[in-house]
Design a protein around this motif. Structure first.
Motif, PDB file in Angstrom:
ATOM      1  N   ILE A 124       2.197   5.417   5.815  1.00  0.00           N
ATOM      2  CA  ILE A 124       3.258   5.323   4.840  1.00  0.00           C
ATOM      3  C   ILE A 124       2.918   4.440   3.597  1.00  0.00           C
ATOM      4  CG2 ILE A 124       5.252   6.106   6.093  1.00  0.00           C
ATOM      5  CD1 ILE A 124       5.899   2.784   6.321  1.00  0.00           C
ATOM      6  N   LEU A 125       1.315   4.247   3.472  1.00  0.00           N
ATOM      7  CA  LEU A 125       0.860   3.294   2.414  1.00  0.00           C
ATOM      8  C   LEU A 125       1.423   3.709   0.984  1.00  0.00           C
ATOM      9  CD1 LEU A 125      -0.763   1.140   1.464  1.00  0.00           C
ATOM     10  CD2 LEU A 125      -2.739   2.556   1.768  1.00  0.00           C
ATOM     11  N   ASN A 126       1.303   5.110   0.699  1.00  0.00           N
ATOM     12  CA  ASN A 126       1.599   5.667  -0.473  1.00  0.00           C
ATOM     13  C   ASN A 126       3.183   5.115  -0.921  1.00  0.00           C
ATOM     14  OD1 ASN A 126       0.792   6.758  -2.827  1.00  0.00           O
ATOM     15  ND2 ASN A 126       1.877   8.873  -2.318  1.00  0.00           N
ATOM     16  N   GLU A 127       3.979   5.122  -0.003  1.00  0.00           N
ATOM     17  CA  GLU A 127       5.634   4.779  -0.125  1.00  0.00           C
ATOM     18  C   GLU A 127       5.721   3.181  -0.336  1.00  0.00           C
ATOM     19  OE1 GLU A 127       4.469   6.738   2.282  1.00  0.00           O
ATOM     20  OE2 GLU A 127       5.833   8.356   2.446  1.00  0.00           O
ATOM     21  N   ILE A 138      -8.857   4.880   0.070  1.00  0.00           N
ATOM     22  CA  ILE A 138      -7.421   4.471  -0.054  1.00  0.00           C
ATOM     23  C   ILE A 138      -6.710   6.019  -0.382  1.00  0.00           C
ATOM     24  CG2 ILE A 138      -5.784   3.727  -1.677  1.00  0.00           C
ATOM     25  CD1 ILE A 138      -7.213   1.697  -0.363  1.00  0.00           C
ATOM     26  N   ASN A 139      -7.031   6.946  -0.988  1.00  0.00           N
ATOM     27  CA  ASN A 139      -6.624   8.345  -1.424  1.00  0.00           C
ATOM     28  C   ASN A 139      -6.278   8.955   0.117  1.00  0.00           C
ATOM     29  OD1 ASN A 139      -5.418  10.685  -2.452  1.00  0.00           O
ATOM     30  ND2 ASN A 139      -7.336  11.062  -3.589  1.00  0.00           N
ATOM     31  N   ASN A 140      -7.358   9.090   0.651  1.00  0.00           N
ATOM     32  CA  ASN A 140      -7.264   9.681   2.106  1.00  0.00           C
ATOM     33  C   ASN A 140      -6.175   9.084   3.003  1.00  0.00           C
ATOM     34  OD1 ASN A 140      -9.300  11.472   1.374  1.00  0.00           O
ATOM     35  ND2 ASN A 140     -10.759  10.459   2.485  1.00  0.00           N
ATOM     36  N   LEU A 141      -6.078   7.824   2.726  1.00  0.00           N
ATOM     37  CA  LEU A 141      -4.901   7.232   3.631  1.00  0.00           C
ATOM     38  C   LEU A 141      -3.468   7.292   2.932  1.00  0.00           C
ATOM     39  CD1 LEU A 141      -6.398   3.508   4.180  1.00  0.00           C
ATOM     40  CD2 LEU A 141      -5.986   5.183   5.949  1.00  0.00           C
ATOM     41  N   CYS A 142      -3.256   7.225   1.724  1.00  0.00           N
ATOM     42  CA  CYS A 142      -2.129   7.735   0.953  1.00  0.00           C
ATOM     43  C   CYS A 142      -1.547   8.956   1.379  1.00  0.00           C
ATOM     44  CB  CYS A 142      -2.324   7.340  -0.238  1.00  0.00           C
ATOM     45  SG  CYS A 142      -2.357   5.514  -0.792  1.00  0.00           S
ATOM     46  N   ASN A 143      -2.627   9.927   1.575  1.00  0.00           N
ATOM     47  CA  ASN A 143      -2.199  11.420   1.769  1.00  0.00           C
ATOM     48  C   ASN A 143      -2.458  11.801   3.289  1.00  0.00           C
ATOM     49  OD1 ASN A 143      -1.520  12.157  -1.148  1.00  0.00           O
ATOM     50  ND2 ASN A 143      -3.680  11.613  -1.385  1.00  0.00           N
ATOM     51  N   ASN A 144      -2.298  10.839   3.957  1.00  0.00           N
ATOM     52  CA  ASN A 144      -2.359  11.108   5.475  1.00  0.00           C
ATOM     53  C   ASN A 144      -3.584  12.237   6.030  1.00  0.00           C
ATOM     54  OD1 ASN A 144      -0.504   9.792   7.197  1.00  0.00           O
ATOM     55  ND2 ASN A 144       0.933  10.495   5.652  1.00  0.00           N
ATOM     56  N   LYS A 145      -4.879  11.874   5.141  1.00  0.00           N
ATOM     57  CA  LYS A 145      -5.981  12.802   5.522  1.00  0.00           C
ATOM     58  C   LYS A 145      -6.975  12.186   6.407  1.00  0.00           C
ATOM     59  CE  LYS A 145      -5.401  15.779   1.381  1.00  0.00           C
ATOM     60  NZ  LYS A 145      -5.925  16.176   0.113  1.00  0.00           N
ATOM     61  N   THR A 146      -6.576  11.225   7.104  1.00  0.00           N
ATOM     62  CA  THR A 146      -7.625  10.382   7.940  1.00  0.00           C
ATOM     63  C   THR A 146      -7.140  10.378   9.548  1.00  0.00           C
ATOM     64  OG1 THR A 146      -8.680   8.471   8.107  1.00  0.00           O
ATOM     65  CG2 THR A 146      -6.312   8.166   7.630  1.00  0.00           C
TER      66      THR A 146
END
Length: 64
Positions: free
Chosen positions: A4-7, A30-38
């Motif tokens: 939930i890093l993006n939130e 960071i983008n991958n983490l924020c978009n749950n693509k990891t």
């Protein structure tokens, strides 16, 4: 688990770009983490993010 890093960034009025520059973590990571693509996260990266945002792991990851 859900990242939930993006939130958290939105609540703090911080951007992914800012976090990338402050932590030295690549913007794509960071983008991958924020978009749950990891599927995994390195503990040292998690620590850098928590230290930079002055937050706990529970502000970045939650159990579904």
């Amino acid at each position: 688990m859900k990242i939930i890093l993006n939130e958290t960034l939105k609540k703090m009025n911080k951007s992914q770009y800012w976090l990338s520059k402050e932590t030295g973590i690549s913007s794509s990571a960071i983008n991958n983490l924020c978009n749950n693509k990891t599927t995994s996260i390195n503990f040292s990266l998690l620590q850098k993010i928590c230290d930079t945002l002055d937050c706990d792991v529970s502000d970045i990851i939650k159990i579904k």
